[in-house]
Write a protein that holds these residues in place. Structure first.
Motif, PDB file in Angstrom:
ATOM      1  N   ALA A 195       0.839  -1.227   0.093  1.00 21.58           N
ATOM      2  CA  ALA A 195       0.179   0.024  -0.083  1.00 21.58           C
ATOM      3  C   ALA A 195       0.845   1.226  -0.025  1.00 21.58           C
ATOM      4  N   ASN A 196       2.156   1.290   0.594  1.00 20.06           N
ATOM      5  CA  ASN A 196       2.921   2.535   0.445  1.00 20.06           C
ATOM      6  C   ASN A 196       2.308   3.592   1.126  1.00 20.06           C
ATOM      7  N   ASN A 197       1.725   3.480   2.442  1.00 15.84           N
ATOM      8  CA  ASN A 197       0.882   4.206   3.081  1.00 15.84           C
ATOM      9  C   ASN A 197       0.026   5.235   2.535  1.00 15.84           C
ATOM     10  N   THR A 198      -0.787   4.381   1.641  1.00 14.13           N
ATOM     11  CA  THR A 198      -2.148   5.104   1.100  1.00 14.13           C
ATOM     12  C   THR A 198      -3.405   4.096   1.358  1.00 14.13           C
ATOM     13  N   GLY A 199      -4.398   4.753   1.317  1.00 13.04           N
ATOM     14  CA  GLY A 199      -5.715   3.953   1.640  1.00 13.04           C
ATOM     15  C   GLY A 199      -6.104   4.091   2.814  1.00 13.04           C
ATOM     16  N   ILE A 200      -6.731   3.078   3.251  1.00 15.67           N
ATOM     17  CA  ILE A 200      -7.344   3.039   4.896  1.00 15.67           C
ATOM     18  C   ILE A 200      -6.750   1.932   5.401  1.00 15.67           C
ATOM     19  N   LEU A 201      -6.463   0.786   5.141  1.00 15.97           N
ATOM     20  CA  LEU A 201      -6.237  -0.355   6.049  1.00 15.97           C
ATOM     21  C   LEU A 201      -4.889  -0.360   6.385  1.00 15.97           C
ATOM     22  N   LEU A 202      -3.809  -0.007   5.693  1.00 16.17           N
ATOM     23  CA  LEU A 202      -2.558   0.068   5.974  1.00 16.17           C
ATOM     24  C   LEU A 202      -1.819   1.179   5.996  1.00 16.17           C
ATOM     25  N   ALA A 203      -2.573   2.401   5.868  1.00 16.93           N
ATOM     26  CA  ALA A 203      -2.054   3.647   5.921  1.00 16.93           C
ATOM     27  C   ALA A 203      -1.905   4.062   7.484  1.00 16.93           C
ATOM     28  N   THR A 204      -1.166   5.025   7.555  1.00 17.54           N
ATOM     29  CA  THR A 204      -1.139   5.766   9.045  1.00 17.54           C
ATOM     30  C   THR A 204      -1.219   7.147   9.018  1.00 17.54           C
ATOM     31  N   GLY A 205      -1.170   7.945  10.245  1.00 15.63           N
ATOM     32  CA  GLY A 205      -0.913   9.383  10.278  1.00 15.63           C
ATOM     33  C   GLY A 205      -2.264  10.208   9.560  1.00 15.63           C
TER      34      GLY A 205
ATOM     35  N   ASN B  99      -2.617  10.965   6.472  1.00 17.26           N
ATOM     36  CA  ASN B  99      -3.318  10.430   5.332  1.00 17.26           C
ATOM     37  C   ASN B  99      -4.384   9.283   5.652  1.00 17.26           C
ATOM     38  N   TRP B 100      -4.268   8.620   6.501  1.00 14.70           N
ATOM     39  CA  TRP B 100      -5.185   7.475   7.069  1.00 14.70           C
ATOM     40  C   TRP B 100      -6.395   8.332   7.492  1.00 14.70           C
ATOM     41  N   LYS B 101      -6.215   9.195   8.449  1.00 19.38           N
ATOM     42  CA  LYS B 101      -7.319   9.931   9.238  1.00 19.38           C
ATOM     43  C   LYS B 101      -7.992  10.435   7.669  1.00 19.38           C
ATOM     44  N   TYR B 102      -7.878  11.140   6.732  1.00 19.88           N
ATOM     45  CA  TYR B 102      -8.497  11.897   5.831  1.00 19.88           C
ATOM     46  C   TYR B 102      -9.393  10.534   4.970  1.00 19.88           C
ATOM     47  N   GLN B 103      -8.530   9.393   4.655  1.00 19.87           N
ATOM     48  CA  GLN B 103      -9.238   8.465   3.988  1.00 19.87           C
ATOM     49  C   GLN B 103     -10.030   7.817   4.860  1.00 19.87           C
ATOM     50  N   ARG B 104      -9.946   7.609   5.902  1.00 17.17           N
ATOM     51  CA  ARG B 104     -11.111   6.767   6.619  1.00 17.17           C
ATOM     52  C   ARG B 104     -12.237   7.655   7.101  1.00 17.17           C
ATOM     53  N   ARG B 105     -12.128   9.055   7.300  1.00 18.59           N
ATOM     54  CA  ARG B 105     -13.089   9.982   7.515  1.00 18.59           C
ATOM     55  C   ARG B 105     -13.952  10.286   6.136  1.00 18.59           C
ATOM     56  N   PHE B 106     -13.386   9.947   4.964  1.00 21.41           N
ATOM     57  CA  PHE B 106     -14.106  10.255   3.667  1.00 21.41           C
ATOM     58  C   PHE B 106     -14.856   8.883   3.407  1.00 21.41           C
ATOM     59  N   SER B 107     -14.272   7.700   3.541  1.00 18.95           N
ATOM     60  CA  SER B 107     -14.839   6.536   3.327  1.00 18.95           C
ATOM     61  C   SER B 107     -16.023   6.257   4.382  1.00 18.95           C
ATOM     62  N   MET B 108     -15.973   6.708   5.576  1.00 18.10           N
ATOM     63  CA  MET B 108     -17.284   6.313   6.468  1.00 18.10           C
ATOM     64  C   MET B 108     -18.212   7.425   6.056  1.00 18.10           C
ATOM     65  N   GLY B 109     -17.956   8.494   5.424  1.00 24.15           N
ATOM     66  CA  GLY B 109     -19.141   9.467   4.952  1.00 24.15           C
ATOM     67  C   GLY B 109     -19.601   8.815   3.646  1.00 24.15           C
ATOM     68  N   ALA B 110     -18.802   8.461   2.944  1.00 24.23           N
ATOM     69  CA  ALA B 110     -19.416   7.966   1.607  1.00 24.23           C
ATOM     70  C   ALA B 110     -20.051   6.622   1.640  1.00 24.23           C
ATOM     71  N   MET B 111     -19.595   5.653   2.703  1.00 27.26           N
ATOM     72  CA  MET B 111     -20.288   4.576   2.874  1.00 27.26           C
ATOM     73  C   MET B 111     -22.009   4.868   3.364  1.00 27.26           C
ATOM     74  N   LYS B 112     -22.009   5.871   4.242  1.00 26.76           N
ATOM     75  CA  LYS B 112     -23.406   6.233   4.671  1.00 26.76           C
ATOM     76  C   LYS B 112     -24.035   6.914   3.736  1.00 26.76           C
TER      77      LYS B 112
END
Length: 491
Positions: free
Chosen positions: A109-119, A121-134
């Motif tokens: 993943a090279n610190n991209t996406g949701i599952l294996l990212a951190t810091g 970048n992860w916060k932005y991807q997870r927040r967006f993904s949760m909103g999109a899923m809803k």
């Protein structure tokens, strides 16, 4: 020459002594654990080349439920048992919300996406993904309807076997993955689509590496492993195939335009990129979109389909439990009524069986490691910034302090004395804290509806050739049952 040889040996011994003293000094900063040696850590004991839940539970009996394992020069703090896992992941959840960028994770993943990212970048991807899923219907009737449609397609696939022996794994994988395909790509795929089959096969190959000896060796010797053939090479080739598939789907969306914003995850993400194009520092770009889709597809397919596969195996091994589930459904549900997620409240025994399937199969081998982004306290231990935490999730699901018969398949774990459904705090198959599975509600709905529709329609028996099937798992990123075949009889 003899003198030079002696000097070299003396130099090596001095180096080892210095490293040993340094290592012993470092050990005092961490919870106790097996004695490490310089350069190799605990790997002087071969059993630590493959970390699994039983090994961690065994080590905890000697050193306590919070202990340290050393892999080369790197310490990993293990959390074992429900209370340690809970305290470690929820007492200060922000402190342990990081993900270590270990070599295999970086390669995938090279610190991209949701599952294996951190810091950040992860916060932005997870927040967006949760909103999109809803936005796309997570927790709403529209998505439940889609799951019911796929459940009926699965029923028809099983019906076509006409009682002949079959292995249910691939059919379950197709049905579950089509649910996340609708969410992510905006469409389902035909069960005859060969590219779709290749996609699922690629995902399976990727999941075979985590938790294995190959994974351990890759993380310790990434440069050497990159030059050697093996399952890791197959997994990385499969990763490339999945990435290419996702990019092709993104191009199709871009060519079609974004008139239907919010129709699927790709359109949501493309709209977000367009919306944020004047803020280039925000990490909304194609690399993160591709990896986020990869993570959603990976996480939304493999774990649920594997859990259902175990569920059918348990039903044929415990026919009395299967019969009791069917009797409850026949008593409570009107003939011909399609089962819905709300029905779980009227089906306490069925709901208990579904939860026990998730508990007892515990399809995630151990749990993804966490990274301490600041100093934090876990019980009596100060865990320093930069430490890696490994929560043994299965140890919570098998904790003898929480479950009466942890090593037996027993639906009564989720029933009170009056037969009412009750969910225990130690039931944590989706993890805890800030990195808990964001698809938890989707997975719960899928597992209940697929299992319920199958048991409502068919009776399952082991095929003759599978009579000696064992319950020990096949190791990998998810714990699969050994190959088995069943015969399906319409009720």
């Amino acid at each position: 020459m003899l003198a030079l040889g002696s000097i070299f040996i003396l130099f090596v011994l001095c180096l080892l002594v210095v490293q040993l003293v340094k290592l012993q000094s470092q050990r005092r900063l961490y919870p106790p654990g097996p004695t490490p040696l310089p350069f190799i850590g605990c790997l002087w004991q071969p059993k630590f080349f493959r970390i699994h839940r039983e090994l961690l539970t065994e080590v905890a009996k000697t050193y306590g439920n919070i202990f340290t394992l050393w892999f080369g020069p790197y310490p990993i703090v293990v959390l074992n048992g429900f209370q340690a896992v809970k305290d470690g992941l929820t007492s200060h959840p922000e402190d342990v919300a990081g993900r270590p960028i270990i070599p295999l994770f970086k390669a995938v993943a090279n610190n991209t996406g949701i599952l294996l990212a951190t810091g950040r970048n992860w916060k932005y991807q997870r927040r967006f993904s949760m909103g999109a899923m809803k936005t796309l219907g997570l927790g709403k009737s529209i998505l439940e309807y889609q799951i019911q449609e796929e459940a009926q397609s699965l029923v028809e696939m099983f019906r076509k076997t006409k009682g002949k022996p079959m292995n249910p794994s691939f059919a379950l994988n197709l049905a579950v993955s089509n649910v996340i395909c609708v969410v992510v790509f905006g469409r389902r795929f035909s069960t005859e689509d060969k590219t779709f089959h290749h996609l699922l096969e690629a995902m399976e190959k990727i999941f075979k590496v985590p938790g294995t000896l190959t994974h351990t060796l890759y993380d310790i010797f990434p440069g050497i492993m990159d030059c050697l053939p093996g399952p890791h090479k197959t997994a990385l080739c499969s990763r490339d195939f999945v990435w290419a598939f996702i990019r092709k789907e993104i191009r199709k969306h871009q060519d079609a335009g974004t008139q239907e914003k919010g129709h699927d995850f790709i359109q949501c993400y493309l709209a977000e990129i367009e919306k944020m194009k004047d803020q280039p520092k925000l990490p909304y770009n194609e690399k993160n979109m591709v990896q986020s889709i990869f993570d959603l597809f990976l996480g939304g397919t493999e774990t649920s389909s594997t859990t259902l596969n175990w569920g059918l195996l348990y039903m044929v091994l415990y026919p009395d439990i299967q019969a009791k589930v069917q009797k409850e459904m026949d008593t409570v549900l009107p003939p011909g009524q399609t089962i819905c997620y709300e029905d779980r409240k009227k089906l306490p025994y069925t709901n208990a069986v579904v939860h026990e399937i998730q508990r007892f199969s515990s399809v995630i081998a151990v749990g993804l490691p966490r990274y301490c982004i600041r100093d934090t306290m876990i019980q009596q231990f100060l865990i320093r910034k930069g430490s890696i935490l490994l929560p043994n999730m299965a140890s919570a699901l098998y904790d003898p302090n929480e479950w009466e018969t942890p090593l037996q398949f027993n639906p009564n774990h989720f029933l009170d004395k009056d037969g009412n459904f009750t969910c225990r705090e130690a039931f944590i198959p989706f993890s805890l804290g800030h990195r808990a599975c964001l698809g938890e509600n989707l997975a719960k709905t899928e597992i209940f509806l697929f299992f319920g529709n199958l048991l409502q329609t068919f009776t399952f028996q082991l095929a003759d050739g599978s009579k000696d099937i064992k319950l020990d798992p096949v190791w990998g990123g998810t714990l699969q049952p050994h190959y088995f075949e069943i015969c399906v009889t319409p009720r």
